[in-house]
Design a protein around this motif. Structure first.
Motif, PDB file in Angstrom:
ATOM      1  N   ALA A  86       0.994  -1.177  -0.046  1.00  0.00           N
ATOM      2  CA  ALA A  86       0.068   0.122  -0.023  1.00  0.00           C
ATOM      3  C   ALA A  86       0.757   1.161   0.095  1.00  0.00           C
ATOM      4  O   ALA A  86       0.538   2.233  -0.621  1.00  0.00           O
ATOM      5  CB  ALA A  86      -0.986  -0.085   1.171  1.00  0.00           C
ATOM      6  N   LEU A  87       1.868   1.072   0.806  1.00  0.00           N
ATOM      7  CA  LEU A  87       2.639   2.309   0.895  1.00  0.00           C
ATOM      8  C   LEU A  87       3.517   2.385  -0.614  1.00  0.00           C
ATOM      9  O   LEU A  87       3.541   3.573  -1.012  1.00  0.00           O
ATOM     10  CB  LEU A  87       3.919   2.005   1.915  1.00  0.00           C
ATOM     11  CG  LEU A  87       4.860   3.012   2.138  1.00  0.00           C
ATOM     12  CD1 LEU A  87       4.391   4.489   2.501  1.00  0.00           C
ATOM     13  CD2 LEU A  87       6.235   2.553   3.075  1.00  0.00           C
ATOM     14  N   ILE A  91       3.128   5.865  -2.802  1.00  0.00           N
ATOM     15  CA  ILE A  91       4.143   6.550  -3.131  1.00  0.00           C
ATOM     16  C   ILE A  91       4.275   7.108  -4.636  1.00  0.00           C
ATOM     17  O   ILE A  91       4.519   7.890  -5.307  1.00  0.00           O
ATOM     18  CB  ILE A  91       5.340   6.092  -2.627  1.00  0.00           C
ATOM     19  CG1 ILE A  91       5.568   6.319  -1.030  1.00  0.00           C
ATOM     20  CG2 ILE A  91       6.808   6.787  -3.428  1.00  0.00           C
ATOM     21  CD1 ILE A  91       6.707   5.672  -0.577  1.00  0.00           C
ATOM     22  N   LYS A  92       3.976   5.955  -5.533  1.00  0.00           N
ATOM     23  CA  LYS A  92       4.059   5.939  -6.828  1.00  0.00           C
ATOM     24  C   LYS A  92       3.029   7.029  -7.392  1.00  0.00           C
ATOM     25  O   LYS A  92       2.972   7.655  -8.171  1.00  0.00           O
ATOM     26  CB  LYS A  92       3.576   4.616  -7.578  1.00  0.00           C
ATOM     27  CG  LYS A  92       4.864   3.605  -7.463  1.00  0.00           C
ATOM     28  CD  LYS A  92       4.671   2.409  -8.050  1.00  0.00           C
ATOM     29  CE  LYS A  92       5.636   1.443  -7.729  1.00  0.00           C
ATOM     30  NZ  LYS A  92       5.280  -0.162  -8.294  1.00  0.00           N
ATOM     31  N   LEU A  93       1.893   7.111  -6.659  1.00  0.00           N
ATOM     32  CA  LEU A  93       0.772   7.807  -7.254  1.00  0.00           C
ATOM     33  C   LEU A  93       0.997   9.125  -6.600  1.00  0.00           C
ATOM     34  O   LEU A  93       0.921  10.088  -7.560  1.00  0.00           O
ATOM     35  CB  LEU A  93      -0.618   7.585  -6.587  1.00  0.00           C
ATOM     36  CG  LEU A  93      -1.581   8.456  -6.849  1.00  0.00           C
ATOM     37  CD1 LEU A  93      -2.204   8.354  -8.193  1.00  0.00           C
ATOM     38  CD2 LEU A  93      -2.922   8.366  -5.612  1.00  0.00           C
ATOM     39  N   LEU A  94       1.677   9.622  -5.737  1.00  0.00           N
ATOM     40  CA  LEU A  94       1.946  10.755  -5.281  1.00  0.00           C
ATOM     41  C   LEU A  94       3.054  11.440  -6.158  1.00  0.00           C
ATOM     42  O   LEU A  94       3.077  12.562  -6.418  1.00  0.00           O
ATOM     43  CB  LEU A  94       2.489  10.813  -4.010  1.00  0.00           C
ATOM     44  CG  LEU A  94       1.228  10.585  -2.671  1.00  0.00           C
ATOM     45  CD1 LEU A  94       1.889  10.294  -1.492  1.00  0.00           C
ATOM     46  CD2 LEU A  94       0.241  11.595  -2.957  1.00  0.00           C
ATOM     47  N   LYS A  95       4.088  10.488  -6.439  1.00  0.00           N
ATOM     48  CA  LYS A  95       5.236  10.936  -7.228  1.00  0.00           C
ATOM     49  C   LYS A  95       4.652  11.194  -8.576  1.00  0.00           C
ATOM     50  O   LYS A  95       5.063  12.142  -9.201  1.00  0.00           O
ATOM     51  CB  LYS A  95       6.216   9.868  -7.391  1.00  0.00           C
ATOM     52  CG  LYS A  95       7.461  10.250  -8.080  1.00  0.00           C
ATOM     53  CD  LYS A  95       8.644   9.109  -8.020  1.00  0.00           C
ATOM     54  CE  LYS A  95       9.634   9.648  -8.552  1.00  0.00           C
ATOM     55  NZ  LYS A  95      10.549   8.593  -8.767  1.00  0.00           N
ATOM     56  N   ASP A 107       6.153  16.745   2.182  1.00  0.00           N
ATOM     57  CA  ASP A 107       4.970  17.011   2.966  1.00  0.00           C
ATOM     58  C   ASP A 107       4.119  15.732   3.609  1.00  0.00           C
ATOM     59  O   ASP A 107       3.462  15.707   4.555  1.00  0.00           O
ATOM     60  CB  ASP A 107       3.981  17.962   2.346  1.00  0.00           C
ATOM     61  CG  ASP A 107       4.457  19.359   2.018  1.00  0.00           C
ATOM     62  OD1 ASP A 107       5.339  19.759   2.367  1.00  0.00           O
ATOM     63  OD2 ASP A 107       3.950  19.936   0.727  1.00  0.00           O
ATOM     64  N   TRP A 108       4.610  14.596   2.731  1.00  0.00           N
ATOM     65  CA  TRP A 108       3.904  13.476   3.011  1.00  0.00           C
ATOM     66  C   TRP A 108       4.779  12.589   4.128  1.00  0.00           C
ATOM     67  O   TRP A 108       4.386  11.348   4.325  1.00  0.00           O
ATOM     68  CB  TRP A 108       3.274  12.440   2.046  1.00  0.00           C
ATOM     69  CG  TRP A 108       2.539  13.260   1.185  1.00  0.00           C
ATOM     70  CD1 TRP A 108       2.656  14.207   0.309  1.00  0.00           C
ATOM     71  CD2 TRP A 108       1.030  12.738   1.171  1.00  0.00           C
ATOM     72  NE1 TRP A 108       1.184  14.361  -0.238  1.00  0.00           N
ATOM     73  CE2 TRP A 108       0.250  13.541   0.392  1.00  0.00           C
ATOM     74  CE3 TRP A 108       0.226  11.827   1.850  1.00  0.00           C
ATOM     75  CZ2 TRP A 108      -1.155  13.483   0.073  1.00  0.00           C
ATOM     76  CZ3 TRP A 108      -0.855  11.597   1.705  1.00  0.00           C
ATOM     77  CH2 TRP A 108      -1.786  12.451   0.786  1.00  0.00           C
ATOM     78  N   GLY A 109       6.069  13.174   4.314  1.00  0.00           N
ATOM     79  CA  GLY A 109       6.966  12.573   5.275  1.00  0.00           C
ATOM     80  C   GLY A 109       7.841  11.606   4.266  1.00  0.00           C
ATOM     81  O   GLY A 109       8.917  10.824   4.940  1.00  0.00           O
ATOM     82  N   ILE A 110       7.822  11.600   3.102  1.00  0.00           N
ATOM     83  CA  ILE A 110       8.642  10.853   2.352  1.00  0.00           C
ATOM     84  C   ILE A 110      10.013  11.420   1.782  1.00  0.00           C
ATOM     85  O   ILE A 110      10.130  12.664   1.363  1.00  0.00           O
ATOM     86  CB  ILE A 110       7.929  10.600   0.920  1.00  0.00           C
ATOM     87  CG1 ILE A 110       6.474   9.801   1.243  1.00  0.00           C
ATOM     88  CG2 ILE A 110       8.573   9.816  -0.159  1.00  0.00           C
ATOM     89  CD1 ILE A 110       5.658   9.712  -0.017  1.00  0.00           C
ATOM     90  N   SER A 111      11.043  10.805   2.084  1.00  0.00           N
ATOM     91  CA  SER A 111      12.207  11.679   1.936  1.00  0.00           C
ATOM     92  C   SER A 111      12.482  11.579   0.325  1.00  0.00           C
ATOM     93  O   SER A 111      12.461  10.445  -0.405  1.00  0.00           O
ATOM     94  CB  SER A 111      13.385  10.566   2.308  1.00  0.00           C
ATOM     95  OG  SER A 111      13.388  10.821   3.956  1.00  0.00           O
TER      96      SER A 111
END
Length: 123
Positions: A86-87, A91-95, A107-111
């Motif tokens: 799920a993570l 991340i793929k969608l957000l990217k 902003d989502w805590g992703i480095s």
């Protein structure tokens, strides 16, 4: 017939050492004033001996919690693949959503590492 001095093999296992210490202490107590251990200058079995029971209880608790820990890790390991999937999918969608500015993923805590990849050395 030659007689060897004999080698004492002391276990590295704490539980076995505690069991042996209990046997030595019990023998010391049963001999009372005749115990040769009363001659020791740096060891007082009347102080150290009663601590064996506490050490054994602590060891039993540690072993119990070790077993509980292993059970919890097993539960986690069953759940983790779904959560990680799920993570990664999220991340793929957000990217893709922030394609023009991937730093927004922070902003989502992703480095985000935007340093250029090192070039492979030529052989």
């Amino acid at each position: 017939m030659t007689r060897t001095a004999g080698r004492v093999v002391l276990s590295r296992n704490p539980k076995e050492n505690l069991e042996l210490a209990q046997k030595v202490y019990d023998k010391h107590v049963s001999l009372g004033a005749d115990s040769p251990l009363r001659l020791l200058e740096d060891v007082d079995w009347s102080i150290s001996g009663p601590k064996i029971a506490d050490a054994k209880r602590s060891n039993e608790q540690a072993e119990f919690h070790k077993g509980e820990m292993e059970k919890e890790y097993a539960k986690r390991d069953l759940l983790l693949p779904e959560v990680v999937n799920a993570l990664k999918t999220s991340i793929k969608l957000l990217k893709a959503s922030y394609g023009g500015n991937p730093k927004k993923l922070t902003d989502w805590g992703i480095s985000i590492d935007d340093t250029p990849k090192a070039k492979k050395p030529k052989e």
